[in-house]
Design a protein around this motif. Structure first.
Motif, PDB file in Angstrom:
ATOM      1  N   ALA A  65      47.978  38.188  44.949  1.00 23.76           N
ATOM      2  CA  ALA A  65      49.147  37.703  44.313  1.00 23.76           C
ATOM      3  C   ALA A  65      48.746  36.920  43.518  1.00 23.76           C
ATOM      4  O   ALA A  65      48.134  35.886  43.010  1.00 23.76           O
ATOM      5  N   ASP A  66      50.139  37.146  41.964  1.00 24.10           N
ATOM      6  CA  ASP A  66      50.612  36.526  41.079  1.00 24.10           C
ATOM      7  C   ASP A  66      52.145  36.298  40.716  1.00 24.10           C
ATOM      8  O   ASP A  66      52.580  37.418  40.890  1.00 24.10           O
ATOM      9  N   MET A  67      52.665  34.931  40.604  1.00 26.11           N
ATOM     10  CA  MET A  67      53.943  34.623  40.148  1.00 26.11           C
ATOM     11  C   MET A  67      54.501  34.945  39.098  1.00 26.11           C
ATOM     12  O   MET A  67      53.291  34.350  38.120  1.00 26.11           O
ATOM     13  N   GLU A  68      55.307  35.621  38.606  1.00 26.31           N
ATOM     14  CA  GLU A  68      55.737  35.839  37.427  1.00 26.31           C
ATOM     15  C   GLU A  68      55.815  34.729  36.799  1.00 26.31           C
ATOM     16  O   GLU A  68      56.957  34.002  37.161  1.00 26.31           O
ATOM     17  N   ILE A  88      47.643  27.393  40.633  1.00 29.60           N
ATOM     18  CA  ILE A  88      48.825  27.210  41.544  1.00 29.60           C
ATOM     19  C   ILE A  88      49.671  28.768  41.923  1.00 29.60           C
ATOM     20  O   ILE A  88      50.812  28.636  42.622  1.00 29.60           O
ATOM     21  N   ASP A  89      49.276  29.746  41.100  1.00 32.31           N
ATOM     22  CA  ASP A  89      50.245  30.537  41.551  1.00 32.31           C
ATOM     23  C   ASP A  89      49.645  32.128  41.439  1.00 32.31           C
ATOM     24  O   ASP A  89      50.400  33.241  41.558  1.00 32.31           O
ATOM     25  N   GLU A  90      48.142  31.974  41.671  1.00 32.93           N
ATOM     26  CA  GLU A  90      47.562  32.640  42.075  1.00 32.93           C
ATOM     27  C   GLU A  90      46.441  32.916  43.458  1.00 32.93           C
ATOM     28  O   GLU A  90      46.218  32.072  44.251  1.00 32.93           O
ATOM     29  N   CYS A 138      56.828  38.043  42.551  1.00 32.70           N
ATOM     30  CA  CYS A 138      55.373  38.519  42.692  1.00 32.70           C
ATOM     31  C   CYS A 138      54.516  39.819  42.281  1.00 32.70           C
ATOM     32  O   CYS A 138      55.770  40.667  42.319  1.00 32.70           O
ATOM     33  N   ARG A 139      53.713  39.951  41.889  1.00 35.66           N
ATOM     34  CA  ARG A 139      53.048  40.822  41.512  1.00 35.66           C
ATOM     35  C   ARG A 139      52.058  40.845  42.736  1.00 35.66           C
ATOM     36  O   ARG A 139      50.811  40.110  42.555  1.00 35.66           O
ATOM     37  N   ILE A 140      51.515  42.050  42.496  1.00 30.64           N
ATOM     38  CA  ILE A 140      50.406  42.123  43.746  1.00 30.64           C
ATOM     39  C   ILE A 140      48.803  42.927  43.282  1.00 30.64           C
ATOM     40  O   ILE A 140      49.809  44.696  42.946  1.00 30.64           O
ATOM     41  N   HIS A 174      45.103  31.260  32.801  1.00 28.17           N
ATOM     42  CA  HIS A 174      46.033  31.159  33.513  1.00 28.17           C
ATOM     43  C   HIS A 174      46.923  31.152  32.399  1.00 28.17           C
ATOM     44  O   HIS A 174      47.558  30.900  31.831  1.00 28.17           O
ATOM     45  N   GLU A 175      47.548  33.022  32.555  1.00 26.76           N
ATOM     46  CA  GLU A 175      48.851  33.016  31.780  1.00 26.76           C
ATOM     47  C   GLU A 175      49.877  32.780  32.570  1.00 26.76           C
ATOM     48  O   GLU A 175      50.143  33.517  34.044  1.00 26.76           O
ATOM     49  N   ALA A 176      50.289  31.486  32.171  1.00 27.97           N
ATOM     50  CA  ALA A 176      52.107  31.301  33.082  1.00 27.97           C
ATOM     51  C   ALA A 176      52.480  32.423  33.706  1.00 27.97           C
ATOM     52  O   ALA A 176      53.135  33.399  32.766  1.00 27.97           O
TER      53      ALA A 176
HETATM   54 MG   LIG Z   1      51.290  33.763  36.694  1.00 27.96          MG
END
Ligand SMILES: [Mg+2]
Length: 414
Positions: free
Chosen positions: A12-15, A108-110, A144-146, A412-414
């Motif tokens: 899971a990754d946060m946009e 932090i976001d994955e 979020c994307r999965i 890390h692509e934020a």
């Molecule tokens: Mg992200």
């Protein structure tokens, strides 16, 4: 070794994570170009995250925010609030922990989740993912994307290369469709291929993941050793690593983090920074497991290999904790009591005698101002550049250098 295809792994990754947190806290900004940057007042602020709307203007992570004020005068520039982002990160992790006890924070976001065997509880994978995305959105206002796969690599590739670009934010890869979807992609999109490898591959006329996959595994091993072989495995969607929560033996061993320094360290101020980073890392991991520690150990190794020096010393803490600012003073005390003042090559910290700490997690961030400033600086660097980035802390003051590096480091692509 035969790959295990029975697993169900999610990434899971946060946009636009930091920018999304800011928008979530300021709903009036929804749909507007929001940019989180180092120093909004001065023109030299580096872009740490840009909302989808800001990205549409071509605003990218790592660039100077001042440049964009010309291109996009209505851009909203925000100062980073790292401890707020960390709190969101922990809240999001809690949501995912309600779906699986095998959650591994990756940045932090994955985070990775092992969802093997959860179909009976939550339905087919796509449905699980939809439900997770809905929960995260409803409870935090973050999209979020999965990515779904049979192993962490497939899940990561599914997320980075496809889920992030799809409207639903979900994509699944498996051993049957992996080649079909990934082989036409440029070799630079393969996980593990950095800019240096990419230029090697360019010279060898390897342009796509498929080109790389069709080379003999042996030739990659001969040329680049284990790393070459891992890239070949990645190109085939094979990954032997697993997502596992702390086992009983790990709980006894505790959480530890060691760092081989990029050069010999002898200056007290530099060593202190590394020790703080290690405390932060170890405490972050302990919190991620829902644990606190009662014992802290400090390890170091001298730089002179002819006279092996170094030590491993431990200290019982007054109370269990997973807060870096509580562990740090003990670490400093231990270290400077035992260090022989000779140059160092490696440092490490371990937090052990672990106990559960779920209920206190979010109260860990109290407002002691002295440590807060340090926290923010360290978290900023680590969240942005990953775990091995410590020696780049000094780059926070050297804008040009950070600017340069920010563009080269793709992690890390934020
Ligand atoms: Mg992200």
């Amino acid at each position: 070794m035969v790959p295990d295809r029975s697993k169900l792994i999610f990434l899971a990754d946060m946009e636009s994570f930091y920018a999304s947190v800011e928008t979530s806290l300021n709903p009036a900004w929804r749909g507007k170009p929001v940019v989180v940057c180092g120093d909004p007042e001065r023109r030299r602020g580096i872009v740490l995250a840009a909302s989808k709307e800001a990205k549409a203007y071509g605003i990218k992570t790592g660039f100077l925010a001042g440049e964009y004020r010309r291109l996009c005068p209505e851009v909203i520039l925000v100062k980073p609030r790292m401890h707020t982002y960390l709190q969101f990160s922990l809240r999001i992790m809690e949501i995912f922990r309600q779906f699986s006890d095998r959650v591994l924070p990756y940045s932090i976001d994955e985070l990775f989740l092992d969802m093997t065997g959860c179909e009976k509880l939550f339905g087919p994978p796509q449905e699980m993912a939809r439900e997770m995305i809905r929960r995260v959105w409803e409870e935090t206002g973050i999209r979020c994307r999965i990515g779904i796969g049979e192993n962490p690599l497939q899940a990561k590739m599914a997320c980075d290369c496809f889920a992030k670009k799809s409207s639903e934010g979900i994509f699944a890869l498996n051993h049957e469709n992996y080649a079909f979807y990934t082989w036409p992609l440029p070799v630079s999109s393969l996980f593990g291929v950095g800019s240096r490898m990419e230029s090697h591959f360019q010279r060898m006329a390897i342009r796509t993941i498929g080109h790389l996959a069709r080379l003999p595994r042996e030739s990659l091993r001969r040329r680049w050793g284990v790393n070459g072989e891992i890239l070949w495995l990645n190109a085939h969607g094979i990954d032997y690593s697993t997502i596992s929560p702390a086992t009983a033996s790990e709980e006894q061993k505790g959480v530890s983090h060691n760092m081989t320094l990029p050069r010999d360290y002898v200056k007290e101020s530099e060593i202190k920074v590394v020790l703080l980073e290690l405390c932060e890392e170890v405490c972050f991991r302990a919190r991620a497991l829902g644990k606190m520690g009662r014992t802290v150990s400090v390890y170091c190794r001298g730089a002179d290999f002819r006279h092996s020096s170094g030590f491993l010393r431990q200290q019982r803490l007054p109370e269990p904790t997973a807060a870096a600012h509580q562990v740090y003073p003990w670490v400093l005390d231990l270290f400077f009591r035992h260090w022989d003042r000779k140059p160092l090559r490696a440092l490490g910290i371990r937090l052990s005698s672990l106990t559960d700490c779920r209920e206190v997690q979010l109260s860990l961030f109290d407002n002691r101002e002295k440590t807060e400033a340090l926290y923010r600086a360290m978290d900023l660097v680590r969240a942005k550049f990953g775990r091995t980035s410590l020696f780049r802390a000094s780059s926070l003051t050297a804008g040009a250098q950070l600017f340069d590096r920010a563009n080269k480091i793709g992690g890390h692509e934020a």
